[in-house]
Scaffold this motif. Structure first.
Motif, PDB file in Angstrom:
ATOM      1  N   LEU A 147      31.204  42.487  24.031  1.00  9.76           N
ATOM      2  CA  LEU A 147      32.142  41.374  23.954  1.00  9.76           C
ATOM      3  C   LEU A 147      31.755  40.190  24.838  1.00  9.76           C
ATOM      4  O   LEU A 147      32.159  39.063  24.566  1.00  9.76           O
ATOM      5  CB  LEU A 147      33.555  41.841  24.331  1.00  9.76           C
ATOM      6  N   GLY A 148      31.023  40.455  25.908  1.00 11.96           N
ATOM      7  CA  GLY A 148      30.651  39.390  26.831  1.00 11.96           C
ATOM      8  C   GLY A 148      31.621  39.267  27.996  1.00 11.96           C
ATOM      9  O   GLY A 148      32.770  39.720  27.908  1.00 11.96           O
ATOM     10  N   PRO A 149      31.193  38.642  29.081  1.00 12.63           N
ATOM     11  CA  PRO A 149      31.971  38.628  30.326  1.00 12.63           C
ATOM     12  C   PRO A 149      33.238  37.791  30.279  1.00 12.63           C
ATOM     13  O   PRO A 149      34.116  37.956  31.137  1.00 12.63           O
ATOM     14  CB  PRO A 149      30.987  38.051  31.350  1.00 12.63           C
ATOM     15  N   GLU A 150      33.375  36.893  29.307  1.00 14.20           N
ATOM     16  CA  GLU A 150      34.540  36.013  29.267  1.00 14.20           C
ATOM     17  C   GLU A 150      35.593  36.474  28.266  1.00 14.20           C
ATOM     18  O   GLU A 150      36.575  35.766  28.011  1.00 14.20           O
ATOM     19  CB  GLU A 150      34.104  34.583  28.955  1.00 14.20           C
ATOM     20  N   SER A 151      35.425  37.674  27.722  1.00  8.55           N
ATOM     21  CA  SER A 151      36.408  38.223  26.792  1.00  8.55           C
ATOM     22  C   SER A 151      37.705  38.579  27.527  1.00  8.55           C
ATOM     23  O   SER A 151      37.682  39.078  28.652  1.00  8.55           O
ATOM     24  CB  SER A 151      35.841  39.467  26.117  1.00  8.55           C
ATOM     25  N   GLY A 152      38.825  38.339  26.870  1.00  3.19           N
ATOM     26  CA  GLY A 152      40.103  38.714  27.457  1.00  3.19           C
ATOM     27  C   GLY A 152      40.203  40.202  27.719  1.00  3.19           C
ATOM     28  O   GLY A 152      40.774  40.635  28.723  1.00  3.19           O
ATOM     29  N   ALA A 153      39.631  41.012  26.820  1.00  2.00           N
ATOM     30  CA  ALA A 153      39.659  42.462  27.001  1.00  2.00           C
ATOM     31  C   ALA A 153      38.870  42.877  28.232  1.00  2.00           C
ATOM     32  O   ALA A 153      39.275  43.767  28.984  1.00  2.00           O
ATOM     33  CB  ALA A 153      39.099  43.151  25.756  1.00  2.00           C
ATOM     34  N   VAL A 154      37.739  42.229  28.461  1.00  2.00           N
ATOM     35  CA  VAL A 154      36.935  42.514  29.648  1.00  2.00           C
ATOM     36  C   VAL A 154      37.715  42.169  30.904  1.00  2.00           C
ATOM     37  O   VAL A 154      37.726  42.926  31.888  1.00  2.00           O
ATOM     38  CB  VAL A 154      35.617  41.721  29.608  1.00  2.00           C
ATOM     39  N   LEU A 155      38.402  41.043  30.896  1.00  2.00           N
ATOM     40  CA  LEU A 155      39.157  40.609  32.072  1.00  2.00           C
ATOM     41  C   LEU A 155      40.295  41.573  32.395  1.00  2.00           C
ATOM     42  O   LEU A 155      40.595  41.827  33.567  1.00  2.00           O
ATOM     43  CB  LEU A 155      39.701  39.192  31.856  1.00  2.00           C
ATOM     44  N   ILE A 156      40.922  42.140  31.370  1.00  2.00           N
ATOM     45  CA  ILE A 156      41.984  43.120  31.598  1.00  2.00           C
ATOM     46  C   ILE A 156      41.412  44.376  32.255  1.00  2.00           C
ATOM     47  O   ILE A 156      41.966  44.900  33.231  1.00  2.00           O
ATOM     48  CB  ILE A 156      42.680  43.482  30.269  1.00  2.00           C
TER      49      ILE A 156
ATOM     50  N   GLN B 147      38.599  44.663  33.981  1.00  2.00           N
ATOM     51  CA  GLN B 147      38.169  44.317  35.343  1.00  2.00           C
ATOM     52  C   GLN B 147      39.354  44.243  36.293  1.00  2.00           C
ATOM     53  O   GLN B 147      39.280  44.718  37.436  1.00  2.00           O
ATOM     54  CB  GLN B 147      37.428  42.979  35.332  1.00  2.00           C
ATOM     55  N   THR B 148      40.451  43.655  35.828  1.00  2.00           N
ATOM     56  CA  THR B 148      41.648  43.559  36.666  1.00  2.00           C
ATOM     57  C   THR B 148      42.171  44.931  37.033  1.00  2.00           C
ATOM     58  O   THR B 148      42.479  45.216  38.200  1.00  2.00           O
ATOM     59  CB  THR B 148      42.747  42.753  35.943  1.00  2.00           C
ATOM     60  N   ASN B 149      42.277  45.807  36.042  1.00  2.00           N
ATOM     61  CA  ASN B 149      42.797  47.156  36.298  1.00  2.00           C
ATOM     62  C   ASN B 149      41.883  47.941  37.234  1.00  2.00           C
ATOM     63  O   ASN B 149      42.360  48.647  38.133  1.00  2.00           O
ATOM     64  CB  ASN B 149      42.959  47.908  34.978  1.00  2.00           C
ATOM     65  N   LEU B 150      40.584  47.827  37.030  1.00  2.00           N
ATOM     66  CA  LEU B 150      39.638  48.529  37.891  1.00  2.00           C
ATOM     67  C   LEU B 150      39.699  47.972  39.313  1.00  2.00           C
ATOM     68  O   LEU B 150      39.655  48.733  40.291  1.00  2.00           O
ATOM     69  CB  LEU B 150      38.219  48.411  37.330  1.00  2.00           C
ATOM     70  N   ALA B 151      39.814  46.662  39.442  1.00  2.00           N
ATOM     71  CA  ALA B 151      39.896  46.043  40.761  1.00  2.00           C
ATOM     72  C   ALA B 151      41.124  46.514  41.520  1.00  2.00           C
ATOM     73  O   ALA B 151      41.065  46.803  42.724  1.00  2.00           O
ATOM     74  CB  ALA B 151      39.913  44.523  40.629  1.00  2.00           C
ATOM     75  N   VAL B 152      42.255  46.607  40.828  1.00  2.00           N
ATOM     76  CA  VAL B 152      43.482  47.092  41.455  1.00  2.00           C
ATOM     77  C   VAL B 152      43.332  48.556  41.871  1.00  2.00           C
ATOM     78  O   VAL B 152      43.752  48.960  42.962  1.00  2.00           O
ATOM     79  CB  VAL B 152      44.676  46.910  40.502  1.00  2.00           C
TER      80      VAL B 152
ATOM     81  N   ARG C 145      37.560  40.953  41.408  1.00  2.00           N
ATOM     82  CA  ARG C 145      38.670  39.995  41.432  1.00  2.00           C
ATOM     83  C   ARG C 145      38.144  38.564  41.334  1.00  2.00           C
ATOM     84  O   ARG C 145      38.757  37.716  40.670  1.00  2.00           O
ATOM     85  CB  ARG C 145      39.519  40.195  42.687  1.00  2.00           C
ATOM     86  N   GLU C 146      37.034  38.307  41.981  1.00  2.00           N
ATOM     87  CA  GLU C 146      36.440  36.969  41.890  1.00  2.00           C
ATOM     88  C   GLU C 146      35.978  36.680  40.467  1.00  2.00           C
ATOM     89  O   GLU C 146      36.169  35.561  39.955  1.00  2.00           O
ATOM     90  CB  GLU C 146      35.273  36.857  42.874  1.00  2.00           C
ATOM     91  N   ALA C 147      35.387  37.679  39.815  1.00  2.00           N
ATOM     92  CA  ALA C 147      34.942  37.497  38.429  1.00  2.00           C
ATOM     93  C   ALA C 147      36.124  37.248  37.496  1.00  2.00           C
ATOM     94  O   ALA C 147      36.039  36.433  36.566  1.00  2.00           O
ATOM     95  CB  ALA C 147      34.155  38.731  37.972  1.00  2.00           C
TER      96      ALA C 147
END
Length: 300
Positions: free
Chosen positions: A149-158, A160-165, A181-183
């Protein structure tokens, strides 16, 4: 309670993804909640919502209890989200396990729906204490999502957020949580804009990482900036605004020695939560307990 028992379950099944529809049917039931306080009414509504949702999924299961059709899998996904929202996390986890298997069988292991289901399963694992399994699944899904999907996909951001938390709040691995979190902040800024609600939320999460890593100056700057933007966009009473203000108050009081400023912010949080949530709400009580401890220190 007789009126509540007459809810049209079949009508509620017509749009299972919209839990508000089911709640609306319960609220509209004449006389069914007379004489109950609001807390009891809400608990009763939640019980009926869960019962209707479970019955709907059960009606779509095969004889062996599995979810075989696309309709059944989609229904399972919607109900699992609802059960998680209602706090039934073990049941939600088990249902999400079946949903993940269903999407994998119907659409393939790398399909967006399959990876989304895995992310939701990881979150349910996290909420039921299976932290190491959740971390492993998040990392696996994230690797697949980045590749497809690539790094700017909304699914990727979700994900990453969950893993960061998980890494920060659950495992105290803040140094590993920080770059994620920075990403996410970078991705949300590009995807949603610098002052969108979701972007401000992840900026606040980044400030939490700064705070836990001892980078207090950066944390303060981020909190102050985010709080001003959230109050302008969402209002002072919005939960996100309250969360940021509470974190800023704790930073000022506990880490930077600016106790009066921290106390003033915390008093505002307690006042707003008392008005919005009520004095008996868990979040209100927790903030009020902290305020009482801080005020006791002043009088010593």
């Amino acid at each position: 309670m007789q009126a509540l028992s007459k809810i049209d379950v079949n009508a509620a099944h017509g749009n299972p993804k919209d839990s508000a529809l089911i709640l609306g049917g319960i609220r509209a039931s004449p006389g069914g909640t007379e004489g109950l306080n609001e807390t009891a009414v809400e608990q009763l509504r939640e019980k009926f919502v869960a019962a209707i949702a479970r019955a709907w999924v059960a009606s779509l299961r095969c004889a062996d209890g599995s979810l075989e059709t696309a309709k059944a899998v989609a229904a399972g996904k919607a109900v699992a989200v609802l059960l998680g929202h209602l706090g039934h996390w073990e049941e939600a986890r088990d249902l999400r396990t079946q949903v993940t298997a269903g999407f994998e069988r119907l659409e393939g292991p790398l399909a967006p729906n399959t990876m989304d289901a895995k992310t939701q399963l990881a979150y349910a694992m996290q909420e039921t204490g299976q932290v190491s399994q959740a971390r492993e699944l998040y990392e696996s899904v994230l690797e697949q999502q980045l590749a497809t999907l690539g790094p700017e996909s909304g699914a990727v951001l979700i994900t990453q957020t969950n893993l960061a938390v998980l890494l920060g709040d659950k495992l105290n691995e803040w140094a590993l949580s920080l770059p994620l979190r920075e990403a996410v902040v970078t991705g949300r800024t590009k995807l949603n804009g610098p002052e969108a609600e979701q972007t401000l939320l992840v900026k606040s999460n980044l400030a939490v990482a700064y705070q836990n890593l001892g980078r207090h100056g950066e944390a303060k700057e981020a909190y102050v900036s985010v709080l001003a933007a959230q109050q302008k966009l969402l209002g002072e009473r919005h939960p996100d605004s309250m969360r940021t203000q509470l974190n800023l108050a704790k930073l000022l009081h506990d880490e930077l020695g600016e106790r009066e400023e921290g106390l003033a912010l915390l008093r505002e949080v307690v006042a707003v939560r008392t008005t919005v949530l009520g004095g008996g709400h868990a979040l209100t009580r927790k903030a009020a307990d902290t305020l009482a401890r801080w005020e006791a220190l002043v009088s010593m």
